[in-house]
Design an enzyme around this catalytic site. Structure first.
Site, PDB file in Angstrom:
ATOM      1  N   LYS A  32       0.949  -0.993  -0.070  1.00  0.00           N
ATOM      2  CA  LYS A  32       0.208  -0.217   0.155  1.00  0.00           C
ATOM      3  C   LYS A  32       0.360   1.216   0.095  1.00  0.00           C
ATOM      4  CE  LYS A  32      -2.354  -1.100   3.993  1.00  0.00           C
ATOM      5  NZ  LYS A  32      -1.743  -2.586   3.642  1.00  0.00           N
ATOM      6  N   THR A  33       1.350   1.277   1.159  1.00  0.00           N
ATOM      7  CA  THR A  33       2.404   2.239   1.070  1.00  0.00           C
ATOM      8  C   THR A  33       3.393   2.572  -0.174  1.00  0.00           C
ATOM      9  OG1 THR A  33       2.839   2.341   2.952  1.00  0.00           O
ATOM     10  CG2 THR A  33       3.962   3.674   2.139  1.00  0.00           C
ATOM     11  N   ASP A 217      -2.618   7.743   3.798  1.00  0.00           N
ATOM     12  CA  ASP A 217      -2.201   6.537   3.709  1.00  0.00           C
ATOM     13  C   ASP A 217      -3.220   6.532   5.508  1.00  0.00           C
ATOM     14  OD1 ASP A 217      -0.968   4.290   4.029  1.00  0.00           O
ATOM     15  OD2 ASP A 217       0.901   5.293   4.585  1.00  0.00           O
ATOM     16  N   GLN A 248      -6.337  -3.565  10.319  1.00  0.00           N
ATOM     17  CA  GLN A 248      -5.470  -3.136  10.753  1.00  0.00           C
ATOM     18  C   GLN A 248      -5.536  -1.809  11.832  1.00  0.00           C
ATOM     19  OE1 GLN A 248      -0.779  -3.163   9.173  1.00  0.00           O
ATOM     20  NE2 GLN A 248      -1.858  -3.817   7.454  1.00  0.00           N
ATOM     21  N   ARG A 596       4.884  -7.387  11.150  1.00  0.00           N
ATOM     22  CA  ARG A 596       6.112  -6.527  11.291  1.00  0.00           C
ATOM     23  C   ARG A 596       6.828  -7.534  10.356  1.00  0.00           C
ATOM     24  NH1 ARG A 596       3.729  -2.677   8.998  1.00  0.00           N
ATOM     25  NH2 ARG A 596       2.081  -4.781   9.454  1.00  0.00           N
TER      26      ARG A 596
HETATM   27  N1  LIG Z   1       4.989  -5.427  -6.410  1.00  0.00           N
HETATM   28  C1  LIG Z   1       6.249  -5.719  -5.612  1.00  0.00           C
HETATM   29  N2  LIG Z   1       7.673  -6.147  -5.390  1.00  0.00           N
HETATM   30  C2  LIG Z   1       8.448  -6.920  -4.532  1.00  0.00           C
HETATM   31  N3  LIG Z   1       8.137  -6.250  -3.302  1.00  0.00           N
HETATM   32  C3  LIG Z   1       7.284  -5.500  -3.219  1.00  0.00           C
HETATM   33  C4  LIG Z   1       6.124  -5.328  -3.485  1.00  0.00           C
HETATM   34  N4  LIG Z   1       5.449  -4.578  -2.682  1.00  0.00           N
HETATM   35  C5  LIG Z   1       5.306  -3.996  -2.175  1.00  0.00           C
HETATM   36  N5  LIG Z   1       7.045  -5.045  -1.590  1.00  0.00           N
HETATM   37  C6  LIG Z   1       7.937  -4.574  -0.539  1.00  0.00           C
HETATM   38  O1  LIG Z   1       6.356  -5.237   0.168  1.00  0.00           O
HETATM   39  C7  LIG Z   1       6.761  -4.438   1.401  1.00  0.00           C
HETATM   40  C8  LIG Z   1       5.607  -3.736   2.072  1.00  0.00           C
HETATM   41  O2  LIG Z   1       5.210  -3.268   1.152  1.00  0.00           O
HETATM   42  P1  LIG Z   1       4.020  -2.276   2.601  1.00  0.00           P
HETATM   43  O3  LIG Z   1       5.091  -1.149   2.987  1.00  0.00           O
HETATM   44  O4  LIG Z   1       4.514  -0.337   0.834  1.00  0.00           O
HETATM   45  O5  LIG Z   1       3.056  -2.408   2.785  1.00  0.00           O
HETATM   46  P2  LIG Z   1       1.937  -1.837   3.386  1.00  0.00           P
HETATM   47  O6  LIG Z   1       0.742  -2.148   2.649  1.00  0.00           O
HETATM   48  O7  LIG Z   1       2.566  -0.528   3.292  1.00  0.00           O
HETATM   49  O8  LIG Z   1       1.860  -2.854   4.517  1.00  0.00           O
HETATM   50  P3  LIG Z   1       1.319  -2.027   5.515  1.00  0.00           P
HETATM   51  O9  LIG Z   1      -0.051  -2.051   5.708  1.00  0.00           O
HETATM   52  O10 LIG Z   1       1.952  -3.762   6.783  1.00  0.00           O
HETATM   53  O11 LIG Z   1       1.690  -0.828   5.946  1.00  0.00           O
HETATM   54  C9  LIG Z   1       7.991  -3.480   1.016  1.00  0.00           C
HETATM   55  O12 LIG Z   1       8.905  -4.155   1.859  1.00  0.00           O
HETATM   56  C10 LIG Z   1       7.983  -3.264   0.131  1.00  0.00           C
HETATM   57  O13 LIG Z   1       8.804  -3.011  -0.633  1.00  0.00           O
END
Ligand SMILES: Nc1ncnc2c1ncn2[C@@H]1O[C@H](COP(=O)(O)OP(=O)(O)OP(=O)(O)O)[C@@H](O)[C@H]1O
Length: 779
Positions: A32-33, A217, A248, A596
């Site tokens: 997401k981020t 976010d 979350q 995490r």
């Molecule tokens: N398409 C992708 N290919 C490889 N790695 C990815 C891809 N998308 C995300 N990641 C990796 O996955 C991990 C999680 O990404 P991110 O922090 O953006 O997720 P999030 O959904 O925001 O997580 P949370 O909900 O826990 O905050 C990060 O280490 C990111 O680099």
DNA sequence: CCAATAACCTTTTTT
DNA sequence: AGGTTATTGG
């Protein structure tokens, strides 16, 4: 050239859809981020002016991270981009426009939690509200503000609540005093901004035009007032990009409400995307997370999957008590580090910050550097708050709260009676206390008191003059010296040395701020401090592992995560046990904690825990079973100490009692005379509940090697046995059952000698040299 | 009228 | 265990 991250095809599609409303409802670690960050970059790449882009993050840490990432990805083309938390975004707007509201000016103070509580307490006192009603005021004011209701509206909505008239009168008076003080609390930052947009359409229009592209976010943790602000800003162009995960949502206690998601869908008719592939964690971690969160009834089912490796099984360790838990964690961290793991990829997470103390002590013991977040609250320290109150008094002379706080700090012989008198004059004349004190000549008080007030008044006058001339750090130092805020702590006690260190640390934090933000004023500094609440650590520190509350770990990730204190009443917290909604929030919190971890998750609990001045036997957290982890059904009691891990990771495999004595010995500084004859029967309260006497020093920022030395000298007092001298750390050994391993720790107690041996895949075993079939292979 | 001491109470998470 | 409030002594 903008350097985009790797994205899968859905992520790619999301990023390139730039116009219109979007809701990305996606699980933990699904990117997401990453998607949000890349979309911001994509907009800039496409030629949208960064000035027109707003990104709202949840924490200041996240703000900083995203800022750095976007700057890096766009090669610095992101200048003018607004990335802020809701609160700092609103504070910025209000600095500019608050003059539109009668009684406020741009020097307004922002009250943090403790200021807020202090004012509320004062109001309750002023209005002579009885204790039982007083207790409810905080809750009611906070819910009123989270819903955006003023006293009249709240009264109307809660007519049948007992004593509501009194409660609302407290709320009303609280708001009045805030206004008199030219101050806003956290909630007011949001509410006043909303009011501004509402009352001044031209200002709203200005911001609607400016922020044509809005991103949020952690949308699941926004409250109603925040949604209303978003709505007003976004409704004109409807370019709202919102990401979140209902599972979350962990801030409902602060008014976060996932019905915001439903409202967003109704109001903006966004295109909805779901991302369910997790890129962060191993299969084993994800499956445990899925099993756990399934236990929440009130949720839309979604199942995370990952194409990552299975990885290690999640490990669960039941420890005898909190000391052993800390020992276990520190030891595992030590092993990871010695295997070459980057310390920054290790996180120790917990539900309640009070659990960190034991861990910190053991880490110091092991000489493992750590940083804490959400645990050591630098700006909550009395000596720090006092300095800030002095500075704030000069910046915002209308704020009586500061004056009351520091008028007798250091002791000037001005007591409650005098303060009451001054305050009543302030109330009657409508002039702030600073003014009254500066004009001390007109006061009708005894000569001795008048002299004391005169001294303080002259000090304020001097400060006002220097404030205009000096840089903020020079001014801060001037205030500290003139007021004698450091000289108060001139004893040689450790506490006083600590306090002085903190004041120095505060000065350097002001200097840093000055250096990093050209043109910034003291007002900006004070605001950033209240909005941040923890001291930013500098990067030049040695790489450290992290200790954090789960709340503060939102959005972060570590290769190795330790979740400690998995006990009923602690996690889930006892207050949540009889409330289904709160229990589900605890479960979401656990879910956030689990997710995490990237490579391996360690979970621990203590069968007996000393907390809040009491030792209590504990029950294993229900979350363990919900995750499908089998708990060995072993009775607590006696000294049987073989507790099997979920994975075969039995740490203290031998008799715990004697091992415990080993700890006692060095915690105490010298050996006690139990251990031989009294083997197995003297775990009495007295020799069990003692605590080592050194004070914990938090390593949030440099210094305090003091403590380490102390601990090291304690270690050296451990009586070391002459036998088994060759079994030293680093020596390779052979065990008939476990095979080849390396000694990573040696520990001797009276009559018993222990080594911890790392057997690679099999894990680490602690073995008694007296019994274990160990042979030395290589020295 | 203020400062030091003794009893007392309450323990979550944070912008 | 720690912070806050009531009491007593100066
Ligand atoms: N398409 C992708 N290919 C490889 N790695 C990815 C891809 N998308 C995300 N990641 C990796 O996955 C991990 C999680 O990404 P991110 O922090 O953006 O997720 P999030 O959904 O925001 O997580 P949370 O909900 O826990 O905050 C990060 O280490 C990111 O680099």
């Amino acid at each position: 050239m903008t350097k985009f991250d790797d994205l899968n095809s859905i992520q790619q599609e999301i990023v390139q859809n730039t116009e219109g409303a979007y809701l990305i409802s996606a699980g933990a670690g699904s990117g997401k981020t990453r998607v949000l960050t890349n979309r911001v970059c994509y907009l800039i790449d496409k030629g949208v002016s960064p000035e027109n882009i707003l990104a709202i993050t949840f924490t200041n840490k996240a703000t900083k991270e995203m800022q750095e990432r976007v700057t890096r990805m766009t090669d610095g083309k992101a200048f003018g981009l607004t990335i802020k938390t809701f609160h700092s975004f609103c504070a910025g707007i209000l600095r500019e426009f608050i003059y539109k509201f009668d009684g406020f000016d741009k020097n307004f103070s922002v009250y943090d939690d403790s200021n807020q509580k202090a004012l509320l307490k004062k109001v309750i006192n002023d209005l002579k509200v009885s204790d039982d009603i007083a207790k409810k005021c905080e809750y009611h004011i906070s819910s009123a503000k989270n819903l955006g209701l003023d006293p009249d509206e709240y009264l109307k909505d809660n007519r049948y609540e007992p004593n509501i008239d009194t409660i609302v009168s407290v709320y009303r008076e609280y708001q009045t005093q805030l206004k008199n003080n030219n101050a806003l609390d956290f909630d007011d930052l949001l509410l006043k901004t909303l009011e501004l947009f509402h009352d001044f359409p031209s200002i709203l229009e200005y911001f609607q035009e400016k922020y044509k592209y809005i991103h949020v976010d952690e949308f699941q943790d926004t409250n109603l007032v925040q949604y209303k602000i978003l709505y007003m800003l976004g409704i004109k162009y409807k370019n709202l990009f919102v990401v979140g995960d209902e599972d979350q949502c962990i801030y409902t206690w602060r008014g976060a409400n996932i019905t915001n998601i439903k409202m967003f869908i109704e109001d903006f008719k966004p295109k909805v995307y779901k991302l369910e592939q997790n890129y962060r964690s191993t299969k084993n971690i994800i499956s445990r997370a899925n099993l756990l969160i399934k236990n929440n009834i009130s949720r839309i089912d979604k199942t995370l999957f990952t194409e990552n490796d299975d990885g290690d099984e999640v490990s669960f360790k039941e420890c005898y008590d909190e000391k052993e838990e800390a020992e276990y964690v520190a030891n595992q961290v030590y092993i990871l580090k010695s295997r070459g793991v980057d310390p920054r990829e290790i996180g120790i997470l917990m539900r309640i910050s009070s659990l960190s103390r034991n861990i910190e002590e053991k880490l110091l013991n092991y000489n493992i550097p750590y940083v804490t977040s959400g645990i050591f609250k630098f700006f909550d320290r009395l000596e720090v708050k006092n300095v800030l109150a002095y500075l704030s008094m000069v910046v915002n002379p209308k704020d009586n709260a500061n004056v009351i706080r520091i008028i007798n700090v250091p002791k000037r012989g001005i007591g409650q009676t005098t303060i009451d008198k001054l305050e009543s004059i302030s109330r009657e004349t409508g002039s702030p206390l600073t003014e009254i004190i500066e004009n001390f000549r007109e006061l009708d008080v005894s000569a001795t008191i008048k002299n004391k007030i005169a001294d303080f008044g002259n000090l304020i006058v001097k400060f006002n003059e220097e404030y205009k001339k000096k840089s903020m750090s020079d001014f801060a130092e001037f205030v500290i010296n003139e007021a004698g805020l450091k000289d108060m702590y001139n004893s040689k006690s450790e506490e006083d040395l600590d306090r002085k260190l903190n004041i120095e640390q505060l000065i350097s934090s002001i200097k840093d701020f000055e250096y990093e933000n050209e043109n910034a004023t003291l007002i900006d500094y004070l605001e950033s401090v209240t909005l941040q609440s923890s001291l930013e650590k500098k990067d030049d520190n040695e790489p450290s592992i992290s200790i954090s509350t789960i709340h503060a770990s939102k959005g972060l990730e570590f290769d190795y995560v330790f979740l400690i204190g998995l006990e009923e009443g602690k996690f889930p917290l006892s207050r949540a046990l009889d409330n289904a909604d709160e229990l589900e929030e605890e479960r979401r919190l656990m879910y956030v904690g689990i997710t995490r971890a990237k490579k391996k998750l360690y979970i621990t609990r203590a069968k007996s825990r000393f907390l809040y001045g009491r030792r209590e036997d504990t029950i294993c957290s229900r979350f363990i079973e919900e995750m499908g982890i089998k708990v060995p059904k072993r009775q607590f009691g006696g000294f049987s100490s073989d507790y099997d891990d979920f994975v075969s990771n039995d740490y203290y495999s031998n008799n715990y009692k004697s091992n415990y004595n080993a700890h006692s010995n060095y915690s105490n500084g010298y050996s006690n005379n139990y251990g031989k004859s009294s083997f197995g029967n003297n775990l009495s309260k007295s020799n069990y509940s003692f605590d080592s006497s050194y004070s914990t020093k938090k390593q949030e920022f440099g210094g305090s090697s003091n403590n380490l030395n102390k601990l090291q000298s304690m270690n050296s007092k451990v009586s070391s046995s002459k036998k088994f001298d060759d079994f030293k750390v680093g020596v390779q050994v052979f065990h008939t059952k476990f095979g080849v391993g390396t000694i990573i720790k040696r520990e001797d107690a009276e009559g018993n000698n222990y080594v911890s041996v790392d057997f690679g895949k099999i894990g680490v075993k602690t073995l008694s040299l007296n019994f274990a079939p160990l042979q030395i292979l290589k020295k």
